[in-house]
Design a protein around this motif. Sequence first.
Motif, PDB file in Angstrom:
ATOM      1  N   SER A 681       0.814  -1.223   0.000  1.00  0.00           N
ATOM      2  CA  SER A 681       0.000   0.000   0.000  1.00  0.00           C
ATOM      3  C   SER A 681       0.840   1.262   0.000  1.00  0.00           C
ATOM      4  O   SER A 681       0.377   2.325  -0.394  1.00  0.00           O
ATOM      5  N   ARG A 682       2.061   1.131   0.468  1.00  0.00           N
ATOM      6  CA  ARG A 682       2.946   2.294   0.444  1.00  0.00           C
ATOM      7  C   ARG A 682       3.429   2.585  -0.976  1.00  0.00           C
ATOM      8  O   ARG A 682       3.925   3.666  -1.255  1.00  0.00           O
ATOM      9  N   LEU A 683       3.286   1.592  -1.834  1.00  0.00           N
ATOM     10  CA  LEU A 683       3.759   1.770  -3.210  1.00  0.00           C
ATOM     11  C   LEU A 683       2.620   2.043  -4.183  1.00  0.00           C
ATOM     12  O   LEU A 683       2.808   2.701  -5.187  1.00  0.00           O
ATOM     13  N   ASP A 684       1.438   1.516  -3.894  1.00  0.00           N
ATOM     14  CA  ASP A 684       0.354   1.655  -4.882  1.00  0.00           C
ATOM     15  C   ASP A 684      -0.790   2.547  -4.398  1.00  0.00           C
ATOM     16  O   ASP A 684      -1.875   2.550  -4.984  1.00  0.00           O
ATOM     17  N   GLY A 685      -0.560   3.265  -3.308  1.00  0.00           N
ATOM     18  CA  GLY A 685      -1.593   4.190  -2.822  1.00  0.00           C
ATOM     19  C   GLY A 685      -2.830   3.488  -2.295  1.00  0.00           C
ATOM     20  O   GLY A 685      -3.871   4.113  -2.105  1.00  0.00           O
ATOM     21  N   THR A 700     -10.678 -10.704   9.198  1.00  0.00           N
ATOM     22  CA  THR A 700      -9.232 -10.474   9.232  1.00  0.00           C
ATOM     23  C   THR A 700      -8.790  -9.753   7.959  1.00  0.00           C
ATOM     24  O   THR A 700      -8.054  -8.764   8.010  1.00  0.00           O
ATOM     25  N   LEU A 701      -9.239 -10.256   6.815  1.00  0.00           N
ATOM     26  CA  LEU A 701      -8.841  -9.643   5.548  1.00  0.00           C
ATOM     27  C   LEU A 701      -9.486  -8.265   5.381  1.00  0.00           C
ATOM     28  O   LEU A 701      -8.854  -7.324   4.911  1.00  0.00           O
ATOM     29  N   GLN A 702     -10.746  -8.181   5.794  1.00  0.00           N
ATOM     30  CA  GLN A 702     -11.432  -6.898   5.625  1.00  0.00           C
ATOM     31  C   GLN A 702     -10.749  -5.812   6.468  1.00  0.00           C
ATOM     32  O   GLN A 702     -10.492  -4.709   5.994  1.00  0.00           O
ATOM     33  N   LEU A 703     -10.418  -6.171   7.680  1.00  0.00           N
ATOM     34  CA  LEU A 703      -9.841  -5.172   8.586  1.00  0.00           C
ATOM     35  C   LEU A 703      -8.398  -4.818   8.223  1.00  0.00           C
ATOM     36  O   LEU A 703      -7.994  -3.663   8.328  1.00  0.00           O
ATOM     37  N   SER A 704      -7.619  -5.802   7.781  1.00  0.00           N
ATOM     38  CA  SER A 704      -6.241  -5.451   7.424  1.00  0.00           C
ATOM     39  C   SER A 704      -6.250  -4.555   6.182  1.00  0.00           C
ATOM     40  O   SER A 704      -5.441  -3.635   6.061  1.00  0.00           O
ATOM     41  N   ALA A 705      -7.194  -4.798   5.283  1.00  0.00           N
ATOM     42  CA  ALA A 705      -7.292  -3.924   4.114  1.00  0.00           C
ATOM     43  C   ALA A 705      -7.716  -2.526   4.526  1.00  0.00           C
ATOM     44  O   ALA A 705      -7.148  -1.524   4.070  1.00  0.00           O
ATOM     45  N   LEU A 706      -8.692  -2.460   5.443  1.00  0.00           N
ATOM     46  CA  LEU A 706      -9.162  -1.144   5.881  1.00  0.00           C
ATOM     47  C   LEU A 706      -8.036  -0.361   6.576  1.00  0.00           C
ATOM     48  O   LEU A 706      -7.887   0.844   6.385  1.00  0.00           O
ATOM     49  N   THR A 707      -7.235  -1.068   7.346  1.00  0.00           N
ATOM     50  CA  THR A 707      -6.095  -0.428   8.017  1.00  0.00           C
ATOM     51  C   THR A 707      -5.183   0.238   6.985  1.00  0.00           C
ATOM     52  O   THR A 707      -4.773   1.397   7.122  1.00  0.00           O
ATOM     53  N   CYS A 708      -4.869  -0.521   5.942  1.00  0.00           N
ATOM     54  CA  CYS A 708      -3.979   0.031   4.900  1.00  0.00           C
ATOM     55  C   CYS A 708      -4.622   1.223   4.196  1.00  0.00           C
ATOM     56  O   CYS A 708      -3.936   2.204   3.874  1.00  0.00           O
ATOM     57  N   LEU A 709      -5.912   1.123   3.970  1.00  0.00           N
ATOM     58  CA  LEU A 709      -6.592   2.230   3.283  1.00  0.00           C
ATOM     59  C   LEU A 709      -6.578   3.497   4.142  1.00  0.00           C
ATOM     60  O   LEU A 709      -6.362   4.597   3.637  1.00  0.00           O
ATOM     61  N   ILE A 710      -6.798   3.332   5.433  1.00  0.00           N
ATOM     62  CA  ILE A 710      -6.758   4.518   6.306  1.00  0.00           C
ATOM     63  C   ILE A 710      -5.356   5.125   6.264  1.00  0.00           C
ATOM     64  O   ILE A 710      -5.175   6.330   6.107  1.00  0.00           O
ATOM     65  N   ARG A 711      -4.352   4.237   6.356  1.00  0.00           N
ATOM     66  CA  ARG A 711      -2.972   4.728   6.365  1.00  0.00           C
ATOM     67  C   ARG A 711      -2.635   5.433   5.047  1.00  0.00           C
ATOM     68  O   ARG A 711      -1.901   6.415   5.028  1.00  0.00           O
ATOM     69  N   GLY A 713      -4.638   7.110   3.390  1.00  0.00           N
ATOM     70  CA  GLY A 713      -5.502   8.284   3.216  1.00  0.00           C
ATOM     71  C   GLY A 713      -6.551   8.055   2.146  1.00  0.00           C
ATOM     72  O   GLY A 713      -7.014   8.992   1.497  1.00  0.00           O
ATOM     73  N   ALA A 714      -6.941   6.790   1.958  1.00  0.00           N
ATOM     74  CA  ALA A 714      -7.875   6.477   0.871  1.00  0.00           C
ATOM     75  C   ALA A 714      -9.052   5.653   1.380  1.00  0.00           C
ATOM     76  O   ALA A 714      -9.562   4.774   0.705  1.00  0.00           O
ATOM     77  N   ALA A 715      -9.506   5.955   2.601  1.00  0.00           N
ATOM     78  CA  ALA A 715     -10.462   5.042   3.242  1.00  0.00           C
ATOM     79  C   ALA A 715     -11.880   5.599   3.335  1.00  0.00           C
ATOM     80  O   ALA A 715     -12.753   4.936   3.889  1.00  0.00           O
ATOM     81  N   GLU A 716     -12.110   6.780   2.776  1.00  0.00           N
ATOM     82  CA  GLU A 716     -13.409   7.410   3.034  1.00  0.00           C
ATOM     83  C   GLU A 716     -14.584   6.510   2.661  1.00  0.00           C
ATOM     84  O   GLU A 716     -15.473   6.248   3.472  1.00  0.00           O
ATOM     85  N   THR A 717     -14.556   6.001   1.438  1.00  0.00           N
ATOM     86  CA  THR A 717     -15.674   5.155   0.992  1.00  0.00           C
ATOM     87  C   THR A 717     -15.702   3.848   1.759  1.00  0.00           C
ATOM     88  O   THR A 717     -16.766   3.377   2.164  1.00  0.00           O
ATOM     89  N   ALA A 718     -14.519   3.281   1.960  1.00  0.00           N
ATOM     90  CA  ALA A 718     -14.467   1.988   2.653  1.00  0.00           C
ATOM     91  C   ALA A 718     -15.015   2.123   4.065  1.00  0.00           C
ATOM     92  O   ALA A 718     -15.748   1.242   4.541  1.00  0.00           O
TER      93      ALA A 718
END
Length: 857
Positions: A681-685, A700-711, A713-718
């Motif tokens: 996520s640090r490379l592909d935004g 587990t998968l949903q939350l780890s993805a959401l964590t990356c999205l928040i980090r 800065g792309a988590a608004e919709t999620a």
Amino acid sequence: MKDAAPKTIYLKDYTAFGWTIEEVRLTFRLAPRATRVISQIRFAPTSGAPRQDFFLHGEDLRLIAARIDGQPVTPTVTPEGLTCDVPDGPFTWEAEVEISPETNTALEGLYMSNGMYCTQCEAEGFRKITYYPDRPDVMATFTVRIEGDEAVKLSNGNPTGCGEGWAEWHDPWPKPAYLFALVAGGLVNHPGSFTTMSGRDVALNIWVRPGDEHKCAFAMEALKKSMTWDEEVYGREYDIDVFNIVAVDDFNMGAMENKGLNIFNSAAVLASPETSTDMNFERIEAIIAHEYFHNWTGNRITCRDWFQLCLKEGLTVFRDAQFTSDMRSAEVKRISDVIDLRARQFPEDQGPLAHPVRPESFQEINNFYTATVYEKGAEVIGMLKRLVGDEGYARALALYFDRHDGDAATIEDWLKVFEDATGRDLTQFKRWYSQAGTPRLSVEEHWQPGTSEAAQGGSYTLTFRQHTPPSPGQDVKEPQVLPIAVGLLNPNGDEIVPTRMLEMTETEQSFTFDGLASKPVPSILRGFSAPVVLERQSSREERAFLLAHDTDAFNRWEAGRDLARDALIAMIRDGAEVDGAWLDGLYRVVADSTLDPAYRALMLNTPSDSELAQVLFEQGVVPDPQAIWDAKDRAATARATRWKDALPGLMAEARVDAPFSPDADQAGKRALGAAVLAMQSRLDGGAAAQAQFDSADNMTLQLSALTCLIRAGAAETALTRFHDQWQGDRLVMDKWFGLQVAVAPPKDAADVAATLTAHPLFTLKNPNRFRAVLGALAGNHAGFHRADGAGYRLLADWLITLDDLNPQTTARMCSAFQTWKRYDAARQALIRAELERIMAKPKLSRDTGEMVGRILG
Ligand code: B3K
Ligand code: ZN
């Protein structure tokens, strides 16, 4: 509210209660605001007990009537209890009191959660139910009658009868009042059964709110595994006909081991793949085991007084860790436990809240259910086991159960069984129970090459020095017994001396290894054999060598950890570049597909911000939380960039194709996958994370993805989608609340938390929700320590508000401030102002008052 001038209770003042109780009979007439509790208690004077007034604890009770042997009496009632003239011989005490469960927001005593009645009596909650000698050394059998319209009415022990509007229970095992429990409500059950090793059938039930039935199967299996394990490993069999577990939403901690009727925070028992992460599953398995194991270590053998709390808690944590190691990976469990110990216990032991594993005084005992009592208490038992060996430990435990079954015991009793079973003198070892603080262990090496004439090989000497800094009330420390596990490797990476347990008892002590062909590389404190800070000045090359070659899984991980810490500290202190050698050495381990994915995931875990702050502080550098966050952020990006080409391969290795199972293998892969996704996520935004979020079929998968999205800065919709999907599930919503604060960029964390406290689903009545938001803020190191003090202010505001409702949870969360002396003068001034503001609150609870007082020093 508790009394204004709190008393300090001392271990040295212990005196036995002057009476024994032959039997307790209780009748509950349930009503939300006017529950009647009628008690009938048979007392007999204990011969030889010190003379004393007849005193029964009681708080927030309305006394309706009291009788002795059928005759009305008028006791002297104070806010803490009552005294009464009593006959010289045995007598029956009867009392009728009224209590109000519905308005009991402290969640201690009898209270209501979502319309259901439940209790929490440990440590001193029973005195809010009726007048009683509410102390763990008074043990009695209980017969309980519950009257009310609720469909399900439960208490301890076995059911002995029920009819329209009533149910009766009898617990044949004498127990202290803190193990009393009652539950009543419209519950449904998930049933199971277990046949014990002697062939007795036990009915198992998990009671939940309607709609939660599908979340019980995992806990039920964990319970059966725990029952089997305790029979096989400790020879302990369950001892009544039923074992009930109840899930409660509003609960101050994880769970409670009431005899035959464990009460659980719903977060610590309810699980499904869609709503729970692998970590939740593992934690549930461990807590189910922990509470079940208390049946012997805690209930059958309880504590003489609350100073002995570690007798049951340290031992039971130790036992649940053994269980998890057997069910999952022992190495991974050990590393995770050490991470946890350093994150929670070390700061306690090294700051104003430091106290011995067996404290010697307290104002509010609930403030001592700490990482020191629990986790360091378990470490101390681990050391004992290392010192006496597995067989010695087994003999000592067998003797403990034999000798003390039915007792309210002490640490002296505990150590005596080890002495008697193994012939060892534990006088010095006992210091582990009385001295607070984390010992610091430094080491120097000396190599004496062999002479070719003598052909004896060289000798290698390790000289250790131990030192424990002063802690509140303890200026001078004596040397402690340290089991130091050491192995030696030769320069080409072979182990030449397998793990040897060195036993250090002096302040300074040397150990020599003879007959070595060349100067070895030492692997010290293998398996983290003692809870100390190892101060070893070793080169980066040596650490890299151990990272590549150590045969001890813990120390191999530790070598990587040390490299990471040093690299990050150099970045923070000196503005150094990211250490490429660290990343390359680490990569070789992480890319090694012969290793357990869970272990590789732990390798990727870097020291926490708070741990780095402590290291800096110890180096005499005032930590700047934002600089720490920036360095870690830079290092994480550098790592992702450097490993860019390898990420897809690692991701493929972490993929699970089989149907979801929360077992250790799958969980390990998902943990590795999460770490890799974070790099990606640090490379592909966040593109890969978004794809994972969209397709995730488990939490587990949903939350780890959401964590990356928040980090990213792309988590608004999620975040909106997650909210809409899960708003009906309170446990998942805790994750939604918590994650946003935990992962928020430091500058935003306090504002995000403030906004969430205005959300309609935020409530002070539910400790899980409160902790989700405010606990996450305290855990977002740079966010909490934002230079303008917004984090401190927000937490203090909410602690002041919560204190009127729930002193216990408020007091616990004050520990967020315990490390305040590490930071710069401006931050210290801001924190001090907040602590003083809390202290000045009118009607501050005894719990919070004690904590803040200790933190302020
Ligand atoms: N014995 C309980 C903790 C009680 C906490 C009281 N403040 C849970 C446990 O350790 O198993
Ligand atoms: Zn416990």
